[in-house]
Design an enzyme around this catalytic site. Sequence first.
Site, PDB file in Angstrom:
ATOM      1  CG  ASN A 198      -6.514  -0.810   1.825  1.00 46.08           C
ATOM      2  OD1 ASN A 198      -5.897  -0.608   0.698  1.00 46.08           O
ATOM      3  ND2 ASN A 198      -5.891  -1.274   2.776  1.00 46.08           N
TER       4      ASN A 198
ATOM      5  CG  HIS B 228      -3.060   3.331   1.788  1.00 47.50           C
ATOM      6  ND1 HIS B 228      -3.802   3.047   0.876  1.00 47.50           N
ATOM      7  CD2 HIS B 228      -3.100   2.357   2.700  1.00 47.50           C
ATOM      8  CE1 HIS B 228      -4.118   1.577   1.011  1.00 47.50           C
ATOM      9  NE2 HIS B 228      -3.635   1.396   2.127  1.00 47.50           N
TER      10      HIS B 228
ATOM     11  CB  CYS C   2      -0.904  -0.094   1.221  1.00 48.48           C
ATOM     12  SG  CYS C   2      -2.043  -1.442   1.266  1.00 48.48           S
TER      13      CYS C   2
HETATM   14  N1  COA Z   1     -17.835  -7.918  11.169  1.00 51.13           N
HETATM   15  C1  COA Z   1     -18.142  -8.149  12.457  1.00 51.13           C
HETATM   16  N2  COA Z   1     -17.416  -8.456  13.487  1.00 51.13           N
HETATM   17  C2  COA Z   1     -15.999  -8.458  13.047  1.00 51.13           C
HETATM   18  C3  COA Z   1     -15.526  -8.139  11.875  1.00 51.13           C
HETATM   19  C4  COA Z   1     -16.500  -8.106  10.920  1.00 51.13           C
HETATM   20  N3  COA Z   1     -16.201  -7.752   9.787  1.00 51.13           N
HETATM   21  N4  COA Z   1     -14.267  -8.280  11.971  1.00 51.13           N
HETATM   22  C5  COA Z   1     -13.973  -8.580  13.365  1.00 51.13           C
HETATM   23  N5  COA Z   1     -14.992  -8.659  13.811  1.00 51.13           N
HETATM   24  C6  COA Z   1     -15.009  -9.090  15.441  1.00 51.13           C
HETATM   25  C7  COA Z   1     -14.257  -9.760  15.795  1.00 51.13           C
HETATM   26  O1  COA Z   1     -14.192 -10.998  15.901  1.00 51.13           O
HETATM   27  C8  COA Z   1     -13.785  -9.176  17.439  1.00 51.13           C
HETATM   28  O2  COA Z   1     -14.913  -9.921  18.002  1.00 51.13           O
HETATM   29  P1  COA Z   1     -14.688 -10.469  19.695  1.00 51.13           P
HETATM   30  O3  COA Z   1     -14.611  -9.270  20.465  1.00 51.13           O
HETATM   31  O4  COA Z   1     -15.793 -11.157  19.868  1.00 51.13           O
HETATM   32  O5  COA Z   1     -13.558 -11.374  19.261  1.00 51.13           O
HETATM   33  C9  COA Z   1     -14.610  -7.723  17.346  1.00 51.13           C
HETATM   34  O6  COA Z   1     -15.105  -7.635  16.104  1.00 51.13           O
HETATM   35  C10 COA Z   1     -13.442  -6.893  17.539  1.00 51.13           C
HETATM   36  O7  COA Z   1     -12.148  -7.016  16.573  1.00 51.13           O
HETATM   37  P2  COA Z   1     -11.022  -6.375  16.270  1.00 51.13           P
HETATM   38  O8  COA Z   1      -9.991  -6.890  15.677  1.00 51.13           O
HETATM   39  O9  COA Z   1     -10.150  -6.071  17.662  1.00 51.13           O
HETATM   40  O10 COA Z   1     -11.671  -5.136  15.649  1.00 51.13           O
HETATM   41  P3  COA Z   1     -10.897  -3.568  15.635  1.00 51.13           P
HETATM   42  O11 COA Z   1     -11.623  -2.601  16.517  1.00 51.13           O
HETATM   43  O12 COA Z   1      -9.322  -3.864  15.909  1.00 51.13           O
HETATM   44  O13 COA Z   1     -11.287  -3.426  13.988  1.00 51.13           O
HETATM   45  C11 COA Z   1     -10.112  -3.294  11.777  1.00 51.13           C
HETATM   46  C12 COA Z   1     -10.578  -4.239  13.065  1.00 51.13           C
HETATM   47  C13 COA Z   1      -9.345  -4.312  11.080  1.00 51.13           C
HETATM   48  C14 COA Z   1     -11.218  -2.552  11.349  1.00 51.13           C
HETATM   49  C15 COA Z   1      -8.852  -2.417  12.482  1.00 51.13           C
HETATM   50  O14 COA Z   1      -8.175  -3.161  13.436  1.00 51.13           O
HETATM   51  C16 COA Z   1      -8.325  -1.644  11.516  1.00 51.13           C
HETATM   52  O15 COA Z   1      -8.622  -1.106  10.653  1.00 51.13           O
HETATM   53  N6  COA Z   1      -6.945  -1.915  11.395  1.00 51.13           N
HETATM   54  C17 COA Z   1      -5.971  -1.431  10.534  1.00 51.13           C
HETATM   55  C18 COA Z   1      -6.139  -2.289   9.119  1.00 51.13           C
HETATM   56  C19 COA Z   1      -5.607  -1.774   7.940  1.00 51.13           C
HETATM   57  O16 COA Z   1      -6.016  -0.656   7.668  1.00 51.13           O
HETATM   58  N7  COA Z   1      -5.128  -2.607   6.929  1.00 51.13           N
HETATM   59  C20 COA Z   1      -4.294  -2.184   5.726  1.00 51.13           C
HETATM   60  C21 COA Z   1      -3.361  -1.434   6.069  1.00 51.13           C
HETATM   61  S1  COA Z   1      -2.746  -1.163   4.440  1.00 51.13           S
END
Ligand code: COA
Length: 332
Positions: free
Chosen positions: A287, A257, A116
Amino acid sequence: MQQLGIGIAFTGSGSCTPSFSLSNQMLSQVVETSDEWISSRTGIRERRLADADTSLCAIATEASKQAIAMAQIAPTDIDLIILATSSADDLFGTASQIQTQLGATKAVAFDLTAACSGFVFGLVTAAQFIRTGVYQNVLLIGADILSRWVNWSDRGTCVLFGDGAGAVIMQANPCDRFLGFEIRSDGTQNACLNLAYRPQPKELITGVTISQGAYQTITMNGQEVYRFAVKKVPEVIEKALYRSNMTPAEIDWLLLHQANQRILNAVAQRLNIPDEKVISNLANYGNTSAASIPLALDEAVRQNQIKIGDKIAVAGFGAGLTWGAAIFQWGR
Ligand code: COA
């Protein structure tokens, strides 16, 4: 920053996305998720997906044609084509296929892989060739079809990504519009975000084993990547601004990004940049990896939001881990 008396101008942009749009609602038929969860955590509402007949070369070529037309040059004027991608049609490289499709017979073409961050790394790479007087007209493309590589049963990642392509034309120019940059990488955090090869040993002849595996799907530690982005992106923008002799207040547009609206907001807040200067189109595309910056740039230019002379801070971040920022002015 100007060296050897050769400046760099940004004279054209273009973009292309597949026509099919997958909404959050539709995604809930694929994995257990909801529009509410995805939009509140990421800001994403829909993403474009390439069908089985759509190649990376095709969408990258269309974006390039638009950029070439806006720059008012001919394909035969192009000296260099850089394709920033992590999802090439051909592991040996797709840039030369684009060269052929465009009829850019004079150009040398190669792929650049920095996930990215690919478009920002590409900007910096292109700038070196122009600054040193080697090339005058460069086509830089950011394009990815990550839907090919997403694990469609992993709700933590599959909701994030979409497909697309964007392109810019950079030209040697008496007035320098490329003001500064900073690019970084840290392989110690490589495991946070991978699209790795899974080796499968095969005994070729007795005692000689090679590997004939395949690529896995994308794996990610979302929280680690989030923390990394929110900490490192403001730092690298500040460094690029310092090299440009500018303060955050002097930026007209912050174009990050397009990974997650919460990351965009946190970075803007850290730099004290008001919301109205932050470009965001991730609600519509998700993304799109190396494509996200040129795609948003092209939309903003065509909507007359970004105008000639505007100062833009772009920053990419992602797998590697890699991250980087560049400051430039739109136009000649
Ligand atoms: N729909 C519903 N629930 C979801 C889910 C989805 N698509 N994805 C994850 N969950 C659940 C998880 O299982 C977890 O459940 P639990 O508490 O029962 O275990 C809960 O939601 C929280 O998950 P978590 O991973 O802690 O969420 P988060 O607040 O960290 O958000 C992202 C997840 C991916 C949105 C966030 O971490 C993020 O944006 N990170 C950066 C990723 C990124 O930009 N990557 C590319 C970079 S180039």
